[in-house]
Design a protein around this motif. Structure first.
Motif, PDB file in Angstrom:
ATOM      1  N   ASN A 156      23.008  13.991 -10.181  1.00 30.82           N
ATOM      2  CA  ASN A 156      22.672  14.216 -11.594  1.00 30.82           C
ATOM      3  C   ASN A 156      21.452  13.397 -12.031  1.00 30.82           C
ATOM      4  N   ALA A 157      20.538  13.165 -11.100  1.00 33.54           N
ATOM      5  CA  ALA A 157      19.349  12.365 -11.414  1.00 33.54           C
ATOM      6  C   ALA A 157      18.397  13.141 -12.313  1.00 33.54           C
ATOM      7  N   THR A 158      17.682  12.390 -13.117  1.00 33.83           N
ATOM      8  CA  THR A 158      16.671  12.986 -14.005  1.00 33.83           C
ATOM      9  C   THR A 158      15.324  13.018 -13.296  1.00 33.83           C
ATOM     10  N   ASP A 159      14.353  13.664 -13.944  1.00 34.13           N
ATOM     11  CA  ASP A 159      13.004  13.684 -13.382  1.00 34.13           C
ATOM     12  C   ASP A 159      12.450  12.271 -13.275  1.00 34.13           C
ATOM     13  N   GLU A 160      12.811  11.415 -14.250  1.00 28.66           N
ATOM     14  CA  GLU A 160      12.339  10.027 -14.198  1.00 28.66           C
ATOM     15  C   GLU A 160      12.920   9.300 -12.984  1.00 28.66           C
ATOM     16  N   ASP A 161      14.194   9.584 -12.671  1.00 28.65           N
ATOM     17  CA  ASP A 161      14.814   8.952 -11.493  1.00 28.65           C
ATOM     18  C   ASP A 161      14.096   9.377 -10.218  1.00 28.65           C
ATOM     19  N   ARG A 162      13.792  10.672 -10.128  1.00 29.74           N
ATOM     20  CA  ARG A 162      13.122  11.150  -8.920  1.00 29.74           C
ATOM     21  C   ARG A 162      11.699  10.617  -8.831  1.00 29.74           C
ATOM     22  N   ALA A 163      11.066  10.450  -9.975  1.00 28.21           N
ATOM     23  CA  ALA A 163       9.715   9.875  -9.975  1.00 28.21           C
ATOM     24  C   ALA A 163       9.763   8.414  -9.517  1.00 28.21           C
ATOM     25  N   ALA A 164      10.828   7.701  -9.923  1.00 31.53           N
ATOM     26  CA  ALA A 164      10.966   6.300  -9.512  1.00 31.53           C
ATOM     27  C   ALA A 164      11.144   6.190  -7.997  1.00 31.53           C
ATOM     28  N   ILE A 165      11.879   7.151  -7.395  1.00 30.20           N
ATOM     29  CA  ILE A 165      12.061   7.149  -5.940  1.00 30.20           C
ATOM     30  C   ILE A 165      10.732   7.396  -5.235  1.00 30.20           C
ATOM     31  N   THR A 166       9.976   8.329  -5.755  1.00 31.03           N
ATOM     32  CA  THR A 166       8.670   8.610  -5.153  1.00 31.03           C
ATOM     33  C   THR A 166       7.766   7.382  -5.238  1.00 31.03           C
ATOM     34  N   GLU A 167       7.803   6.695  -6.375  1.00 27.25           N
ATOM     35  CA  GLU A 167       7.012   5.473  -6.525  1.00 27.25           C
ATOM     36  C   GLU A 167       7.476   4.396  -5.541  1.00 27.25           C
ATOM     37  N   MET A 168       8.809   4.279  -5.355  1.00 28.06           N
ATOM     38  CA  MET A 168       9.333   3.294  -4.398  1.00 28.06           C
ATOM     39  C   MET A 168       8.829   3.596  -2.989  1.00 28.06           C
ATOM     40  N   LEU A 169       8.824   4.865  -2.600  1.00 33.67           N
ATOM     41  CA  LEU A 169       8.348   5.238  -1.271  1.00 33.67           C
ATOM     42  C   LEU A 169       6.868   4.900  -1.101  1.00 33.67           C
ATOM     43  N   ARG A 170       6.057   5.141  -2.156  1.00 33.54           N
ATOM     44  CA  ARG A 170       4.639   4.776  -2.060  1.00 33.54           C
ATOM     45  C   ARG A 170       4.486   3.279  -1.860  1.00 33.54           C
ATOM     46  N   ASP A 171       5.194   2.508  -2.686  1.00 32.35           N
ATOM     47  CA  ASP A 171       5.083   1.047  -2.577  1.00 32.35           C
ATOM     48  C   ASP A 171       5.577   0.551  -1.217  1.00 32.35           C
ATOM     49  N   LEU A 172       6.654   1.145  -0.729  1.00 33.51           N
ATOM     50  CA  LEU A 172       7.206   0.726   0.562  1.00 33.51           C
ATOM     51  C   LEU A 172       6.220   1.007   1.680  1.00 33.51           C
ATOM     52  N   ASN A 173       5.635   2.186   1.688  1.00 36.65           N
ATOM     53  CA  ASN A 173       4.672   2.521   2.736  1.00 36.65           C
ATOM     54  C   ASN A 173       3.429   1.633   2.664  1.00 36.65           C
ATOM     55  N   GLN A 174       3.011   1.291   1.461  1.00 37.34           N
ATOM     56  CA  GLN A 174       1.871   0.369   1.333  1.00 37.34           C
ATOM     57  C   GLN A 174       2.224  -1.007   1.894  1.00 37.34           C
ATOM     58  N   LEU A 175       3.450  -1.477   1.621  1.00 33.49           N
ATOM     59  CA  LEU A 175       3.880  -2.773   2.148  1.00 33.49           C
ATOM     60  C   LEU A 175       3.937  -2.752   3.674  1.00 33.49           C
ATOM     61  N   LEU A 176       4.472  -1.671   4.232  1.00 34.99           N
ATOM     62  CA  LEU A 176       4.565  -1.570   5.691  1.00 34.99           C
ATOM     63  C   LEU A 176       3.184  -1.455   6.324  1.00 34.99           C
ATOM     64  N   ASP A 177       2.268  -0.749   5.662  1.00 33.88           N
ATOM     65  CA  ASP A 177       0.895  -0.668   6.170  1.00 33.88           C
ATOM     66  C   ASP A 177       0.270  -2.060   6.240  1.00 33.88           C
ATOM     67  N   LYS A 178       0.432  -2.842   5.179  1.00 31.88           N
ATOM     68  CA  LYS A 178      -0.118  -4.203   5.165  1.00 31.88           C
ATOM     69  C   LYS A 178       0.532  -5.059   6.250  1.00 31.88           C
ATOM     70  N   HIS A 179       1.842  -4.894   6.422  1.00 29.90           N
ATOM     71  CA  HIS A 179       2.539  -5.694   7.448  1.00 29.90           C
ATOM     72  C   HIS A 179       2.045  -5.324   8.841  1.00 29.90           C
ATOM     73  N   ALA A 180       1.815  -4.051   9.083  1.00 34.50           N
ATOM     74  CA  ALA A 180       1.323  -3.621  10.397  1.00 34.50           C
ATOM     75  C   ALA A 180      -0.051  -4.201  10.686  1.00 34.50           C
ATOM     76  N   ARG A 181      -0.861  -4.383   9.623  1.00 35.32           N
ATOM     77  CA  ARG A 181      -2.195  -4.974   9.810  1.00 35.32           C
ATOM     78  C   ARG A 181      -2.151  -6.502   9.792  1.00 35.32           C
ATOM     79  N   GLY A 182      -0.963  -7.086   9.503  1.00 31.37           N
ATOM     80  CA  GLY A 182      -0.851  -8.536   9.428  1.00 31.37           C
ATOM     81  C   GLY A 182      -1.429  -9.123   8.164  1.00 31.37           C
TER      82      GLY A 182
END
Length: 668
Positions: A173-199
């Motif tokens: 029963n998630a709202t559009d805002e909830d789904r947008a928050a998940i998409t934002e979390m995935l972007r932030d997570l991938n950016q963090l992992l990219d930085k970690h891979a580069r050290g």
């Protein structure tokens, strides 16, 4: 209770039971030592004991069997098309509701109705293709539209659940805002992992990420490595689940994934996440698969959880096998064992780990200079004490089988007495002994006047200043037949019991252990205990007697005592050049050389006892003749009674002052 409070008690679940008794090492040490005497290394003997467990303790093999059964149950209970089946159900309901609405809507133009019915009638048989084709359909039924939207919502939640535990329920029963928050979390997570891979990442980057999105990670990672570990295990399990599907199921699911939340970006971010995690944790199993043959359908999220469970069970199986270098039971993931097999299995694992640690920390096992595990001197003393106690117990049951003891002088009396211990050769203090029995009988509530029954704890002996010292040689046969006929371990138990008796109760005596096979050699009790079964033919009693004679010559003032344990006639002799000559049947020259050396030992006044194992008539005739020549004795015990027989004959040679029958003594 009507008036007052009631209480409820349950099993303690806060870790190891604080009221549990300490680990009993005696049974473990006995079992390990028994395997060592059978030829195992101490390391392997310890492993075998932990694997098989004991009468009161579950072993590693049993736990491993339960892990294997749990794995088999998971594979036999489930199938992996749960998400596809649920999507098909929702699609069928949507189409059915739409057809009902078209039939009821009298205001709709006939041309429009016919066109829509044709669209619904000609949907492709593929679920994924049908869902895709209906993505632009203008639904007339609100119920049908709701069912179709549920498909997209279900796919999105399942795709996320496959990577993030608990996401499916959290986004119901998630709202559009909830789904947008998940998409934002995935972007932030991938950016963090990219930085970690580069050290290039810092601890602050991780802290900032968790401050924004930490509520979506129930594992509560404490740093980025813990976060990556948790995500990589889940992501790898999701990949294994896909590979475990049939090709048709996998293709259907991939085609459907584009409809997840109606947002292609979601799948882009998830694909990027999988690639990042695989690059950061290549050691995870990203390419494996399983064969499911059950009838309980699993969705993507639940299926990924089952694949994680299977991977965890595989890790537990490896931990329980203890087959890798440097393995110890401290490696066991007890929490995982608890999750899969219950708290009883976890408690058993804790007990095994505590036992292993206690054995290693107790000083009973130690590492040699070569790195191998060995029984320590402390363990040898403890084992000898246990075997001597066993021999004493067997002696106490041999009523009427022992000669009457003669009261020979054992040394000058000091006037004091002390409690009797097994092996004491001093005369009894009869007055103190009877007094102790009277006091004990009265304390037990019985009238001493009605009769007394002596027990071991009543006996006191008179202390003496000195006693005749002895030079004792135990010759043990280590030819191939001793191992083949099951006499190897009883022989070693005998040597340990005698060694402990001499070293603790007859410290003034000198003891030498000699084993004889093709050759004879002097050995320490440690070396004899660790000696593996030998597969060489030859019974060189001649060489053993030569070593015994040399030992007696080194101790000319001591009473020589020779004890010989063998199960075969002499088939080898030592030649003048030092080589061993073997022949079977025994050659007359071998017998003559053996008899001549025995005569020399006998002329030195040695008390000689032969212990015949087995029922070989030739050996019986030979040993009887040998004993007759030197005034010795032949004893033919069962292998399990060998220790009691040897200890008893040694005590006979020491002329101890014991009663003629041990039947009335409680040796426990």
């Amino acid at each position: 209770m009507r008036h007052g409070r009631s209480s409820r008690y349950g099993r303690y679940a806060g870790g190891p039971d604080p009221l549990a008794p300490p680990v009993d090492l005696s049974e473990a040490l006995d079992a390990v030592a028994e395997d060592v005497m059978a030829g195992y290394s101490p390391e392997r003997a310890l492993r075998e004991y932990l694997r098989r467990g004991s009468r009161t303790m579950t072993g590693l093999d049993d736990l491993a069997g339960r892990v294997a059964q749990r794995r088999k149950d998971l594979l036999g209970r489930h199938r992996l098309d749960g998400t596809l089946q649920e999507v098909r159900r929702l699609l069928d309901e949507a189409v059915l509701e739409e057809r009902k609405q078209l039939a009821r809507d009298i205001r709709m133009e006939e041309t429009d109705r016919s066109f829509r019915e044709m669209q619904l009638q000609n949907l492709p048989p593929s679920t994924a293709a049908a869902v895709t084709e209906l993505s632009s359909y203008d639904w007339q039924s609100s119920t049908a539209r709701e069912r179709y939207e549920q498909i997209k919502d279900l796919l999105g939640r399942e795709m996320l659940e496959a990577r993030f535990t608990g996401m499916k329920d959290a986004l119901q029963n998630a709202t559009d805002e909830d789904r947008a928050a998940i998409t934002e979390m995935l972007r932030d997570l991938n950016q963090l992992l990219d930085k970690h891979a580069r050290g290039e990442d810092t601890p602050q980057d991780f802290e900032d990420f968790m401050a924004r999105h930490g509520d979506q990670f129930p594992e509560d990672p404490q740093d980025i490595d813990e976060l990556i570990d948790a995500l990589a295990k889940r992501s790898a399990a999701a990949q294994r689940m896909l590979r475990s599907m049939t090709r048709e199921q996998r293709e259907e699911l991939m085609d459907l994934s584009a409809q997840a939340f109606g947002s292609p970006e979601l799948m882009d971010q998830l694909s990027r996440l999988d690639a990042n995690l695989q690059g950061l944790r290549p050691g995870e199993d990203w390419s494996g698969s399983e064969s499911f043959d059950g009838d309980q359908g699993l969705g993507l999220g639940d299926g990924t959880g089952v694949l994680q469970d299977l991977a965890e069970l595989d890790e537990l199986a490896e931990q329980l096998s203890q087959s890798y270098a440097g393995s110890t039971l401290s490696d066991l993931d007890v929490d995982a064992l608890d999750r899969h097999l219950g708290d009883d299995a976890a408690a058993s694992a804790r007990t095994l780990a505590a036992l292993e640690k206690a054995l290693r920390d107790s000083g009973l096992l130690r590492r040699g200079t070569d790195g191998d595990l060995r029984l320590s001197p402390r363990a040898m003393r403890r084992l000898g004490q246990s075997l001597l106690k066993d021999a004493a117990g067997r002696l106490s049951g041999r009523q009427g089988q022992r000669d009457t003891r003669h009261a020979g002088a054992a040394g000058e009396l000091t006037g004091s007495s002390r409690p009797w211990q097994f092996g004491d050769a001093e005369p009894w203090d009869v007055t103190r002994t009877v007094t102790n029995a009277i006091g004990r009988t009265a304390a037990e509530g019985r009238n001493p006047a009605s009769g007394l029954r002596l027990q071991v704890q009543d006996v006191e002996v008179q202390e003496t200043e000195d006693r005749t010292q002895a030079a004792v040689v135990l010759l043990v046969d280590t030819s191939f037949s001793m191992a083949a006929e099951g006499r190897w371990v009883p022989m070693k138990r005998t040597a340990l019991a005698l060694h402990h008796l001499v070293s603790t109760r007859f410290r003034g005596d000198a003891l030498q252990l000699v084993n004889f096979g093709r050759y004879a050699q002097t050995v320490t009790v440690d070396e004899l205990t660790a000696l593996p079964p030998l597969r060489e033919q030859g019974t060189n009693l001649h060489h053993g007697l030569l070593l015994a004679s040399a030992f007696f010559r080194k101790h000319p003032t001591r009473q020589p005592v020779l004890l010989v344990v063998t199960d075969g006639e002499p088939t080898a002799r030592l030649m003048a050049h030092g080589e061993s000559w073997f022949s079977y049947p025994p050659e007359p020259e071998t017998l003559r050389a053996t008899v001549a050396e025995l005569d020399r030992v006998g002329r030195n006044g040695a008390e000689i006892t032969f212990f015949r194992l087995g029922d070989d008539p030739g050996l019986e005739r030979f040993l009887t003749a040998m004993a007759r020549r030197v005034g010795g004795r032949v004893v033919a015990p069962d292998p399990e009674d060998l220790g009691a027989a040897v200890v008893g004959e040694f005590l006979r040679s020491r002329r101890p002052r014991f009663p003629s029958s041990f039947g009335d003594l409680d040796w426990d």
